[in-house]
Design a protein around this motif. Structure first.
Motif, mmCIF file in Angstrom:
data_model
loop_
_atom_site.group_PDB
_atom_site.id
_atom_site.type_symbol
_atom_site.label_atom_id
_atom_site.label_comp_id
_atom_site.label_asym_id
_atom_site.label_seq_id
_atom_site.Cartn_x
_atom_site.Cartn_y
_atom_site.Cartn_z
ATOM 1 N N MET A 153 -9.859 89.438 -8.455
ATOM 2 C CA MET A 153 -8.632 91.206 -9.119
ATOM 3 C C MET A 153 -9.549 91.864 -9.834
ATOM 4 N N GLY A 154 -9.745 92.993 -9.673
ATOM 5 C CA GLY A 154 -10.028 93.324 -11.411
ATOM 6 C C GLY A 154 -11.525 93.127 -11.755
ATOM 7 N N GLY A 155 -11.533 92.200 -12.530
ATOM 8 C CA GLY A 155 -12.146 91.730 -13.521
ATOM 9 C C GLY A 155 -12.994 90.705 -12.670
ATOM 10 N N GLY A 156 -12.213 89.694 -12.060
ATOM 11 C CA GLY A 156 -12.701 88.915 -11.271
ATOM 12 C C GLY A 156 -13.864 89.121 -10.678
ATOM 13 N N ALA A 157 -13.314 90.829 -9.830
ATOM 14 C CA ALA A 157 -14.630 91.376 -8.793
ATOM 15 C C ALA A 157 -15.538 91.901 -9.729
ATOM 16 N N GLY A 158 -15.371 92.525 -10.711
ATOM 17 C CA GLY A 158 -15.978 92.191 -11.573
ATOM 18 C C GLY A 158 -17.273 91.302 -11.558
ATOM 19 N N ILE A 159 -17.304 90.543 -11.532
ATOM 20 C CA ILE A 159 -17.734 88.873 -11.994
ATOM 21 C C ILE A 159 -18.598 88.838 -10.721
ATOM 22 N N VAL A 179 -6.136 101.175 -12.436
ATOM 23 C CA VAL A 179 -4.934 102.775 -12.734
ATOM 24 C C VAL A 179 -4.027 102.323 -12.297
ATOM 25 N N LYS A 180 -3.082 101.094 -11.692
ATOM 26 C CA LYS A 180 -2.187 101.139 -11.172
ATOM 27 C C LYS A 180 -0.701 100.264 -12.725
ATOM 28 N N LEU A 181 -1.785 100.180 -13.481
ATOM 29 C CA LEU A 181 -1.278 99.711 -15.046
ATOM 30 C C LEU A 181 -1.751 100.715 -15.639
ATOM 31 N N GLY A 182 -2.511 101.758 -15.294
ATOM 32 C CA GLY A 182 -2.906 103.050 -16.555
ATOM 33 C C GLY A 182 -3.659 102.703 -17.253
ATOM 34 N N LEU A 183 -4.621 101.770 -15.882
ATOM 35 C CA LEU A 183 -6.216 101.746 -17.571
ATOM 36 C C LEU A 183 -7.013 101.632 -16.180
ATOM 37 N N ILE A 184 -8.379 101.988 -16.828
ATOM 38 C CA ILE A 184 -9.775 102.059 -16.282
ATOM 39 C C ILE A 184 -10.329 100.730 -16.203
ATOM 40 N N PRO A 185 -11.655 100.684 -14.765
ATOM 41 C CA PRO A 185 -12.086 99.009 -14.374
ATOM 42 C C PRO A 185 -13.731 99.728 -15.522
ATOM 43 N N ALA A 186 -13.147 99.684 -17.087
ATOM 44 C CA ALA A 186 -14.646 100.413 -17.782
ATOM 45 C C ALA A 186 -15.685 99.372 -18.042
ATOM 46 N N THR A 187 -15.263 98.496 -18.311
ATOM 47 C CA THR A 187 -16.983 97.522 -18.888
ATOM 48 C C THR A 187 -17.141 96.724 -17.132
ATOM 49 N N ILE A 188 -16.486 96.816 -16.272
ATOM 50 C CA ILE A 188 -16.761 96.607 -14.777
ATOM 51 C C ILE A 188 -18.355 97.095 -14.325
ATOM 52 N N ALA A 189 -17.673 98.175 -14.488
ATOM 53 C CA ALA A 189 -18.184 99.832 -13.739
ATOM 54 C C ALA A 189 -19.598 99.601 -13.391
ATOM 55 N N PRO A 190 -20.267 99.128 -13.886
ATOM 56 C CA PRO A 190 -21.768 99.718 -13.628
ATOM 57 C C PRO A 190 -21.915 98.456 -13.332
ATOM 58 N N TYR A 191 -21.676 97.159 -13.023
ATOM 59 C CA TYR A 191 -21.665 96.479 -11.960
ATOM 60 C C TYR A 191 -21.465 96.547 -10.696
ATOM 61 N N VAL A 192 -20.558 96.580 -10.832
ATOM 62 C CA VAL A 192 -19.709 97.378 -9.377
ATOM 63 C C VAL A 192 -20.689 99.122 -8.211
ATOM 64 N N ILE A 193 -20.189 99.908 -9.422
ATOM 65 C CA ILE A 193 -21.076 101.030 -8.924
ATOM 66 C C ILE A 193 -22.881 100.517 -8.583
ATOM 67 N N GLU A 194 -23.629 99.701 -9.337
ATOM 68 C CA GLU A 194 -24.902 99.308 -8.963
ATOM 69 C C GLU A 194 -24.896 98.516 -6.687
ATOM 70 N N ALA A 195 -23.860 97.509 -6.825
ATOM 71 C CA ALA A 195 -23.508 97.100 -6.231
ATOM 72 C C ALA A 195 -22.993 97.219 -4.973
ATOM 73 N N VAL A 196 -22.291 98.525 -4.618
ATOM 74 C CA VAL A 196 -21.623 99.883 -3.848
ATOM 75 C C VAL A 196 -21.772 100.642 -4.362
ATOM 76 N N GLY A 197 -22.066 101.237 -4.541
ATOM 77 C CA GLY A 197 -22.732 103.072 -4.741
ATOM 78 C C GLY A 197 -21.453 103.760 -5.264
ATOM 79 N N ALA A 198 -22.114 105.106 -5.650
ATOM 80 C CA ALA A 198 -20.916 105.567 -6.707
ATOM 81 C C ALA A 198 -19.703 106.443 -5.106
ATOM 82 N N ARG A 199 -20.077 106.435 -5.017
ATOM 83 C CA ARG A 199 -18.755 107.286 -3.882
ATOM 84 C C ARG A 199 -17.665 105.787 -3.909
ATOM 85 N N THR A 200 -18.412 105.013 -3.173
ATOM 86 C CA THR A 200 -17.267 104.130 -2.668
ATOM 87 C C THR A 200 -16.634 103.782 -4.203
#
Length: 304
Positions: A153-159, A179-200
């Motif tokens: 979950m969250g940062g775990g999925a970022g790893i 976002v359900k906590l009013g936050l954003i997945p900022a630090t993990i975003a570069p790696y998630v976007i590289e893995a799944v693409g921007a649209r997903t």
């Protein structure tokens, strides 16, 4: 910061995966760490690192009582482990998993409570710790493999996203629930976007949907689904046997090649760069040994 309730987890999202009420309650508890009661760590060994003589390393998040949720100390321990691997030339593959049947529930309860009272500058300094750890993982020269079970979950999925590849046990649940906590997945975003693409990534980040291992494979977050946890040892054994045939130095150079070439314009400069790299590989000790072993119909010295 108010605690989320069970209603915060979208029932429609859970029903799409035929999740029982009991499973839904467990997923909600994992997806929103603030719901979970704190539990003491069993010991101070937050991250275990084990290595074999033939170049395999196993990095294990070791907070099973907290479903391997991470805090600043755990992040620092992971960072140290990954930084150490940057200088380990003999390492072929690094397997990353969580102890106790869960990869990682994301952020630790106490850490989140503390952060809620910090200033923006304090939070920025703290977030840089997570960002630096993920970058250190991303830049490990060896092949990094996440073995995921239970939940990420969250940062775990970022790893998971920051690894070169990942496998997950069927039934594993994933979510970017910030976002359900009013936050954003900022630090993990570069790696998630590289893995799944921007649209997903937009769909996953903005809906905070819980998704299963099969969906994670479709998205590109993982590459293979294991039927059950009993298959993990066989996967590691088979995969390890395969990478033992590969030269450790060449594996690191091949990984660096992908990092350096991705996104670059295909021009004369890139052609010269890639030509220099293969020329250097051909005259290297590994290159000479590998080609001569192939011509002599024998195993190269790193595969013996």
């Amino acid at each position: 910061m108010a605690k989320p309730t069970d209603a915060d987890l979208n029932a429609a999202d859970l029903n799409a995966f035929d999740i029982t009420d009991a499973e839904a309650a467990e997923i909600n508890r994992i997806a929103h760490p603030l719901v979970a009661d704190p539990a003491p760590d069993a010991n101070d060994d937050l991250v275990r690192v084990q290595a074999t003589p033939d170049g395999l390393v196993f990095v294990t998040l070791n907070r099973p009582q907290k479903k391997n949720a991470f805090d600043a100390a755990t992040i620092a321990a992971l960072h140290e482990a990954f930084e150490t691997l940057h200088g380990a030339d003999h390492v072929r593959a690094v397997f990353i998993r969580g102890a106790g049947g869960t990869f990682s529930a994301g952020a630790d309860l106490g850490w989140m409570r503390d952060a809620a009272d910090w200033s923006e500058s304090e939070n920025r300094a703290d977030a840089m710790g997570l960002a630096a750890m993920l970058k250190a993982l991303h830049d490990v020269p060896a092949l990094t493999v996440a073995i995921v079970e239970g939940a990420a979950m969250g940062g775990g999925a970022g790893i998971v996203a920051a690894c070169d590849m990942a496998v997950a046990v069927r039934g594993t649940r994933f979510a970017f629930s910030e976002v359900k906590l009013g936050l954003i997945p900022a630090t993990i975003a570069p790696y998630v976007i590289e893995a799944v693409g921007a649209r997903t990534a937009r769909a996953l980040f903005l809906t905070a949907d819980v998704f299963d291992a099969e969906a994670a494979k479709r998205f590109g977050l993982i590459g293979h689904v294991l039927d059950d946890a009993g298959q993990i040892d066989a996967f590691v054994a088979d995969f390890s046997a395969a990478v033992r045939a590969c030269a450790p130095g060449a594996m690191g150079e091949a990984k660096r090649l992908v990092h350096d070439v991705a996104g670059r314009k295909l021009d004369h400069g890139l052609m010269e760069d890639t030509a220099r790299r293969i020329a250097r590989a051909r005259v290297s000790a590994e290159g000479q040994e590998g080609v001569r072993a192939f011509l002599d119909k024998r195993r190269p010295n790193w595969a013996e």
